[in-house]
Design a protein around this motif. Structure first.
Motif, PDB file in Angstrom:
ATOM      1  N   SER A  68     -14.405   1.190   1.715  1.00  0.00           N
ATOM      2  CA  SER A  68     -13.546   1.954   0.820  1.00  0.00           C
ATOM      3  C   SER A  68     -12.295   2.432   1.554  1.00  0.00           C
ATOM      4  N   GLU A  69     -12.461   2.945   2.759  1.00  0.00           N
ATOM      5  CA  GLU A  69     -11.306   3.391   3.547  1.00  0.00           C
ATOM      6  C   GLU A  69     -10.381   2.222   3.882  1.00  0.00           C
ATOM      7  N   ALA A  70     -10.957   1.105   4.303  1.00  0.00           N
ATOM      8  CA  ALA A  70     -10.140  -0.057   4.654  1.00  0.00           C
ATOM      9  C   ALA A  70      -9.358  -0.548   3.437  1.00  0.00           C
ATOM     10  N   THR A  71     -10.001  -0.577   2.280  1.00  0.00           N
ATOM     11  CA  THR A  71      -9.325  -0.983   1.050  1.00  0.00           C
ATOM     12  C   THR A  71      -8.157  -0.052   0.741  1.00  0.00           C
ATOM     13  N   ARG A  72      -8.399   1.240   0.877  1.00  0.00           N
ATOM     14  CA  ARG A  72      -7.367   2.240   0.574  1.00  0.00           C
ATOM     15  C   ARG A  72      -6.173   2.072   1.519  1.00  0.00           C
ATOM     16  N   ARG A  73      -6.449   1.896   2.798  1.00  0.00           N
ATOM     17  CA  ARG A  73      -5.357   1.737   3.768  1.00  0.00           C
ATOM     18  C   ARG A  73      -4.520   0.500   3.446  1.00  0.00           C
ATOM     19  N   THR A  74      -5.181  -0.598   3.159  1.00  0.00           N
ATOM     20  CA  THR A  74      -4.461  -1.831   2.846  1.00  0.00           C
ATOM     21  C   THR A  74      -3.635  -1.687   1.581  1.00  0.00           C
ATOM     22  N   LEU A  75      -4.229  -1.089   0.569  1.00  0.00           N
ATOM     23  CA  LEU A  75      -3.529  -0.918  -0.699  1.00  0.00           C
ATOM     24  C   LEU A  75      -2.298  -0.033  -0.532  1.00  0.00           C
ATOM     25  N   LEU A  76      -2.460   1.114   0.122  1.00  0.00           N
ATOM     26  CA  LEU A  76      -1.336   2.040   0.273  1.00  0.00           C
ATOM     27  C   LEU A  76      -0.212   1.431   1.097  1.00  0.00           C
ATOM     28  N   ALA A  77      -0.579   0.696   2.144  1.00  0.00           N
ATOM     29  CA  ALA A  77       0.448   0.039   2.959  1.00  0.00           C
ATOM     30  C   ALA A  77       1.225  -0.978   2.129  1.00  0.00           C
ATOM     31  N   SER A  78       0.540  -1.652   1.214  1.00  0.00           N
ATOM     32  CA  SER A  78       1.214  -2.658   0.382  1.00  0.00           C
ATOM     33  C   SER A  78       2.154  -2.022  -0.635  1.00  0.00           C
ATOM     34  N   LEU A  79       1.897  -0.767  -0.998  1.00  0.00           N
ATOM     35  CA  LEU A  79       2.710  -0.089  -2.014  1.00  0.00           C
ATOM     36  C   LEU A  79       3.856   0.720  -1.420  1.00  0.00           C
ATOM     37  N   ALA A  80       3.746   1.102  -0.147  1.00  0.00           N
ATOM     38  CA  ALA A  80       4.704   2.036   0.453  1.00  0.00           C
ATOM     39  C   ALA A  80       6.115   1.486   0.425  1.00  0.00           C
ATOM     40  N   GLY A  81       7.027   2.335  -0.045  1.00  0.00           N
ATOM     41  CA  GLY A  81       8.437   1.981  -0.046  1.00  0.00           C
ATOM     42  C   GLY A  81       8.854   1.088  -1.187  1.00  0.00           C
ATOM     43  N   GLY A  82       7.906   0.695  -2.024  1.00  0.00           N
ATOM     44  CA  GLY A  82       8.256  -0.142  -3.161  1.00  0.00           C
ATOM     45  C   GLY A  82       8.438   0.692  -4.412  1.00  0.00           C
ATOM     46  N   ASP A  83       8.593   0.002  -5.529  1.00  0.00           N
ATOM     47  CA  ASP A  83       8.816   0.722  -6.775  1.00  0.00           C
ATOM     48  C   ASP A  83       7.654   0.551  -7.747  1.00  0.00           C
ATOM     49  N   VAL A  84       6.484   0.148  -7.214  1.00  0.00           N
ATOM     50  CA  VAL A  84       5.298   0.055  -8.063  1.00  0.00           C
ATOM     51  C   VAL A  84       4.873   1.464  -8.468  1.00  0.00           C
ATOM     52  N   LEU A  85       4.650   1.653  -9.738  1.00  0.00           N
ATOM     53  CA  LEU A  85       4.197   2.943 -10.246  1.00  0.00           C
ATOM     54  C   LEU A  85       2.694   3.025 -10.078  1.00  0.00           C
ATOM     55  N   LEU A  86       2.224   3.998  -9.302  1.00  0.00           N
ATOM     56  CA  LEU A  86       0.802   4.204  -9.086  1.00  0.00           C
ATOM     57  C   LEU A  86       0.289   5.192 -10.125  1.00  0.00           C
ATOM     58  N   LEU A  87      -0.672   4.765 -10.920  1.00  0.00           N
ATOM     59  CA  LEU A  87      -1.260   5.593 -11.976  1.00  0.00           C
ATOM     60  C   LEU A  87      -2.688   5.931 -11.569  1.00  0.00           C
ATOM     61  N   GLY A  88      -2.924   7.205 -11.253  1.00  0.00           N
ATOM     62  CA  GLY A  88      -4.221   7.620 -10.756  1.00  0.00           C
ATOM     63  C   GLY A  88      -5.223   7.862 -11.878  1.00  0.00           C
ATOM     64  N   SER A  89      -6.352   7.209 -11.801  1.00  0.00           N
ATOM     65  CA  SER A  89      -7.350   7.334 -12.859  1.00  0.00           C
ATOM     66  C   SER A  89      -8.002   8.705 -12.913  1.00  0.00           C
ATOM     67  N   HIS A  90      -7.892   9.463 -11.820  1.00  0.00           N
ATOM     68  CA  HIS A  90      -8.376  10.846 -11.838  1.00  0.00           C
ATOM     69  C   HIS A  90      -7.309  11.841 -11.404  1.00  0.00           C
ATOM     70  N   PHE A  91      -6.064  11.384 -11.197  1.00  0.00           N
ATOM     71  CA  PHE A  91      -5.012  12.309 -10.779  1.00  0.00           C
ATOM     72  C   PHE A  91      -4.688  13.244 -11.947  1.00  0.00           C
ATOM     73  N   PRO A  92      -4.676  14.546 -11.724  1.00  0.00           N
ATOM     74  CA  PRO A  92      -4.235  15.449 -12.791  1.00  0.00           C
ATOM     75  C   PRO A  92      -2.732  15.288 -13.009  1.00  0.00           C
ATOM     76  N   PRO A  93      -2.201  15.828 -14.091  1.00  0.00           N
ATOM     77  CA  PRO A  93      -0.755  15.738 -14.314  1.00  0.00           C
ATOM     78  C   PRO A  93       0.016  16.239 -13.103  1.00  0.00           C
ATOM     79  N   PRO A  94       1.056  15.514 -12.662  1.00  0.00           N
ATOM     80  CA  PRO A  94       1.776  14.464 -13.384  1.00  0.00           C
ATOM     81  C   PRO A  94       1.207  13.053 -13.270  1.00  0.00           C
ATOM     82  N   THR A  95       0.083  12.847 -12.574  1.00  0.00           N
ATOM     83  CA  THR A  95      -0.743  11.641 -12.701  1.00  0.00           C
ATOM     84  C   THR A  95      -0.191  10.395 -12.024  1.00  0.00           C
ATOM     85  N   ALA A  96       1.116  10.223 -11.996  1.00  0.00           N
ATOM     86  CA  ALA A  96       1.713   8.966 -11.532  1.00  0.00           C
ATOM     87  C   ALA A  96       2.803   9.231 -10.513  1.00  0.00           C
ATOM     88  N   GLY A  97       3.137   8.187  -9.755  1.00  0.00           N
ATOM     89  CA  GLY A  97       4.231   8.304  -8.800  1.00  0.00           C
ATOM     90  C   GLY A  97       4.376   7.040  -7.989  1.00  0.00           C
TER      91      GLY A  97
END
Length: 313
Positions: free
Chosen positions: A260-289
């Motif tokens: 789970s940790e390895a997956t998270r690290r890889t995913l976050l590194a792939s998203l950093a600095g880009g313009d992909v909108l991350l929508l958290g399935s359990h993030f409270p408002p504002p939920t996305a970023g």
């Protein structure tokens, strides 16, 4: 009498984000009690939370406890009306007191977003945990029946086959009886093979393997190819924004914490600095970023939703 499908762009005000021309709606079920964050993410101590000023007040309470919510995401791509994850559900017997026998207006909110249950074409389940499958079914005449009778329900084959052979306690067996098996028995559950590069399940929708929390867990990538816009719905590979600066923080119910940790690290590194909108399935408002690098880790730059109204640009 069935309620006719409505145009999401003509629905009542509800939170939404635009991904190119795709409107992604957050369909709220219930805020989770603050105790949930302390239980689910035990390594997210108040000191660690306090070291990240940006987490408060939206993502943590004054005591530094992570805040979480239960919600779904609904959107239309290529004419398909799609729902990602279905929350906890109403009237279900659950071991967790905060989830037991809920009575929420989730279906009313879903309908207000322009997605009455009988209009949904596709239900994507990121994984088969209790708080992601509950509205798969609803009670009618003492029986649990599919809530979305016209929809195909999709789940990774790895996920379903894992639970078919994994020992379950009484609470999980009950969840399968009331929220998974009725969908299977109705012939509505489709198992999807998800290779390492992901699986396209419809134009603009890709399942991305994100194992660890469960073996067949997937995130959901939404893309408007004409406009080059992309969003990613996390499921539970990232439960909370505190895991961006501290990807080593895992959930107490991760089946394979190291993966789970390895997956998270890889995913976050792939998203950093880009313009992909991350929508958290359990993030409270504002939920996305969007995800940006911050020292040795990452942080979330929130993108607040815009209300959906009858007239908008």
């Amino acid at each position: 009498m069935k309620t006719p499908p409505t145009d999401p762009d003509a629905a009542t005000p509800l939170p939404r984000w635009t991904v190119g021309a795709i409107a992604v709606h957050r369909v709220d079920e219930v805020p989770l009690p603050p105790a949930t964050g302390a239980w689910l993410l035990p390594a997210a101590t108040p000191d660690l939370v306090a070291a990240q000023d940006w987490l408060r007040p939206d993502f943590a309470d004054p005591d530094g406890v992570p805040l979480l919510s239960s919600h779904s995401f609904a959107f239309t791509v290529g004419g398909l009306r799609v729902l990602v994850d279905t929350g906890i559900g109403n009237g279900k017997r659950r071991a967790n007191p905060a989830w037991n026998d809920l009575r929420t207006d989730y279906l009313e909110r879903l309908t207000a977003a322009g997605y009455p249950p009988e209009s949904v074409d596709l239900v994507i389940l990121t994984h088969l945990h209790t708080d992601h499958v509950g509205w798969n079914t609803r009670e009618e005449d003492g029986a649990w029946v599919p809530t979305f009778p016209r929809a195909r329900y999709l789940v990774s084959r790895t996920e379903r086959e894992f639970w078919a052979s994994h020992p379950m306690d009484a609470a999980r067996r009950q969840m399968f009886r009331d929220s998974v098996l009725p969908v299977e028995d109705a012939g509505l559950l489709d198992l999807v093979d998800v290779p390492a590069q992901g699986a396209d399940v419809a134009p603009g929708i890709r399942l991305v393997p994100t194992p660890g929390h469960t073996p067949g867990h997937v995130a959901v990538r939404i893309t408007d190819t004409d406009r080059g816009a992309t969003a990613l719905i996390t499921g539970d590979c990232v439960h909370h924004p505190v895991q961006l600066p501290y990807p080593q923080i895992g959930s107490c119910v991760d089946i394979d914490p190291a993966l789970s940790e390895a997956t998270r690290r890889t995913l976050l590194a792939s998203l950093a600095g880009g313009d992909v909108l991350l929508l958290g399935s359990h993030f409270p408002p504002p939920t996305a970023g969007t995800v940006v690098a911050d020292g040795p880790g990452h942080r979330l730059v929130p993108v607040p939703p815009r209300p959906l109204t009858a007239a908008h640009d």
